[in-house]
Design a protein around this motif. Structure first.
Motif, PDB file in Angstrom:
ATOM      1  N   LEU A 336       0.653  -1.343  -0.287  1.00 44.52           N
ATOM      2  CA  LEU A 336      -0.032   0.071   0.165  1.00 44.52           C
ATOM      3  C   LEU A 336       1.057   1.350  -0.072  1.00 44.52           C
ATOM      4  O   LEU A 336       0.527   2.194  -0.655  1.00 44.52           O
ATOM      5  N   LEU A 337       1.813   1.351   0.815  1.00 41.75           N
ATOM      6  CA  LEU A 337       2.551   2.611   0.998  1.00 41.75           C
ATOM      7  C   LEU A 337       3.531   2.673  -0.257  1.00 41.75           C
ATOM      8  O   LEU A 337       4.086   4.067  -0.596  1.00 41.75           O
ATOM      9  N   ALA A 338       3.806   1.644  -1.102  1.00 41.58           N
ATOM     10  CA  ALA A 338       4.586   1.869  -2.366  1.00 41.58           C
ATOM     11  C   ALA A 338       3.482   2.103  -3.310  1.00 41.58           C
ATOM     12  O   ALA A 338       4.252   2.253  -4.900  1.00 41.58           O
ATOM     13  N   SER A 339       2.464   2.251  -3.411  1.00 40.97           N
ATOM     14  CA  SER A 339       1.440   2.214  -4.386  1.00 40.97           C
ATOM     15  C   SER A 339       1.429   3.800  -5.044  1.00 40.97           C
ATOM     16  O   SER A 339       1.643   4.645  -4.205  1.00 40.97           O
ATOM     17  N   ASP A 340       0.944   3.858  -6.212  1.00 39.02           N
ATOM     18  CA  ASP A 340       0.818   5.048  -6.882  1.00 39.02           C
ATOM     19  C   ASP A 340      -0.582   5.965  -6.358  1.00 39.02           C
ATOM     20  O   ASP A 340      -0.414   7.038  -5.976  1.00 39.02           O
ATOM     21  N   HIS A 341      -1.306   5.267  -5.734  1.00 42.46           N
ATOM     22  CA  HIS A 341      -2.563   6.062  -4.863  1.00 42.46           C
ATOM     23  C   HIS A 341      -1.893   6.789  -3.538  1.00 42.46           C
ATOM     24  O   HIS A 341      -2.071   7.889  -3.530  1.00 42.46           O
ATOM     25  N   ILE A 342      -1.094   6.205  -2.879  1.00 41.36           N
ATOM     26  CA  ILE A 342      -0.567   6.620  -1.712  1.00 41.36           C
ATOM     27  C   ILE A 342       0.505   7.712  -2.154  1.00 41.36           C
ATOM     28  O   ILE A 342       0.595   8.903  -1.419  1.00 41.36           O
ATOM     29  N   ARG A 343       1.255   7.619  -3.139  1.00 40.09           N
ATOM     30  CA  ARG A 343       1.991   8.419  -3.515  1.00 40.09           C
ATOM     31  C   ARG A 343       1.484   9.758  -4.090  1.00 40.09           C
ATOM     32  O   ARG A 343       1.960  11.030  -3.700  1.00 40.09           O
ATOM     33  N   THR A 344       0.404   9.677  -4.791  1.00 34.68           N
ATOM     34  CA  THR A 344      -0.360  10.838  -5.176  1.00 34.68           C
ATOM     35  C   THR A 344      -0.956  11.689  -3.835  1.00 34.68           C
ATOM     36  O   THR A 344      -0.962  13.032  -3.906  1.00 34.68           O
ATOM     37  N   VAL A 345      -1.751  10.848  -2.942  1.00 32.22           N
ATOM     38  CA  VAL A 345      -2.235  11.563  -1.849  1.00 32.22           C
ATOM     39  C   VAL A 345      -1.071  12.113  -0.935  1.00 32.22           C
ATOM     40  O   VAL A 345      -1.772  12.889  -0.175  1.00 32.22           O
TER      41      VAL A 345
END
Length: 356
Positions: A336-345
């Protein structure tokens, strides 16, 4: 860039200098049915030290004590030039509940017996081995600190323990001024990369050098296992069930996934004109956080093959190929922490560079 055994590395957040490949001595002695006899073990020792190697790994119960006895005999007058690492906590006397475990009584008795067998008055490195979930960490840490203050142990380390316990122990040692852990010994290879989830990042953050055992995956990465071997699995108890190959088959190491990884290692080895063992060890030598993989040889030929890994230079594309075929799911929360979603938010479109 090619390495050599006398290109020493610091062990974790300490000033101790060790060779980039440690020589495991669980093969010193034939009590387990697949080791090297005294004369062959002596050849292994002499060849390794002759090339500048100084880092030896043993344990109080390896080959029923022969590993430590032979290592102590071979070290002789050169003992102070060597870094001798041993471990405690495995059962030394069947039927005696206090002859194993991580508690103080087991620790002190095991260290005293190791000192006698190694014919030395101090251990360079003592590992807490095989976490038992029963002894309070304060008892372990204070016992280790007492041994270092007595001069019987110079550095302390840990093996085969959960990352959260190791980080907790390191924090307690720091707060109380006790001897810190300087190394983490853990299984780590192309077929066993789950240490990358928590153990390796924890070690890098907390100042522990990673010392991988079984970097050849029990021999699977040497290419000597086939899919036919999978049909021969039986039961296994302890370390002494038949030869090493039978042991690994019985332990479930010879899987379709692992054989596919071994196939990729063979392909890279063929491209480089090297052996699969050398390529697998070279990958381990290049892994972030790794100080010194432990090699274990029964014959001079095996040792020479393993030492050849120091001269293997893997290209970025070859490393990427090996990483891809052996990759693991990092699990929650790492995925989760490496995901694009978390990077974006968390950072949006901004670029933030880490300099340390």
């Amino acid at each position: 860039m090619a390495l050599a055994l006398d290109n020493y590395r610091l062990l974790g957040r300490s000033g101790l200098r060790v060779s980039p490949l440690a020589l495991g001595t669980a093969t010193f002695g034939t009590e387990w049915g697949w080791g090297a006899d005294r004369d062959e073990a002596r050849k292994l020792f002499d060849r390794y030290t002759g090339l500048g190697g100084n880092f030896f790994d043993t344990a109080s119960t390896y080959t029923n004590g022969s590993s430590e006895r032979l290592l102590g005999e071979f070290a002789g007058t050169d003992r102070d030039k060597l870094v001798l690492a041993t471990k405690y906590s495995t059962l030394r006397q069947p039927g005696d509940p206090n002859s194993g475990g991580t508690h103080r009584k087991s620790m002190v008795a095991s260290v005293e017996s190791s000192l006698r067998r190694l014919n030395t008055d101090y251990l360079d490195l003592l590992y807490v081995n095989v976490w038992d979930f029963r002894t309070p960490v304060e008892e372990i840490l204070r016992g280790l600190d007492d041994l270092t203050r007595q001069g019987k142990v110079l550095y302390v380390a840990i093996s085969s323990a959960p990352a959260w316990q190791v980080s907790r122990m390191q924090a307690i040692a720091d707060l109380r001024g006790w001897s810190p852990l300087v190394a983490l010994e853990t299984e780590y290879s192309l077929i066993e990369r789950t240490a990358e989830r928590d153990l390796v990042p924890m070690a890098r953050e907390m100042g522990l050098g990673v010392v991988p055992f079984s970097p050849l995956g029990g021999g699977v990465l040497t290419g000597k296992y086939s899919r036919e071997d999978r049909k021969q699995a039986g039961s296994v108890v302890g370390e002494t069930a038949g030869d090493r190959k039978s042991l690994n088959v019985a332990l479930g190491t010879v899987t379709e996934r692992n054989l596919a990884i071994a196939d990729a290692v063979k392909e890279v080895a063929s491209d480089l004109g090297r052996t699969p063992a050398q390529v697998a060890l070279a990958w381990s030598l290049n892994a972030p956080g790794v100080t010194a993989p432990i090699i274990g040889a029964r014959t001079s030929a095996q040792l020479e093959d393993n030492l050849g890994a120091l001269r293997v230079e893997l290209t970025p594309s070859q490393l990427a190929r090996l990483d891809e075929v052996s990759g693991i799911d990092l699990g929650n929360p790492h995925g989760l922490l490496a995901s694009d979603h978390i990077r974006t938010v968390t950072t949006g479109a901004m670029k933030i560079e880490t300099l340390v």
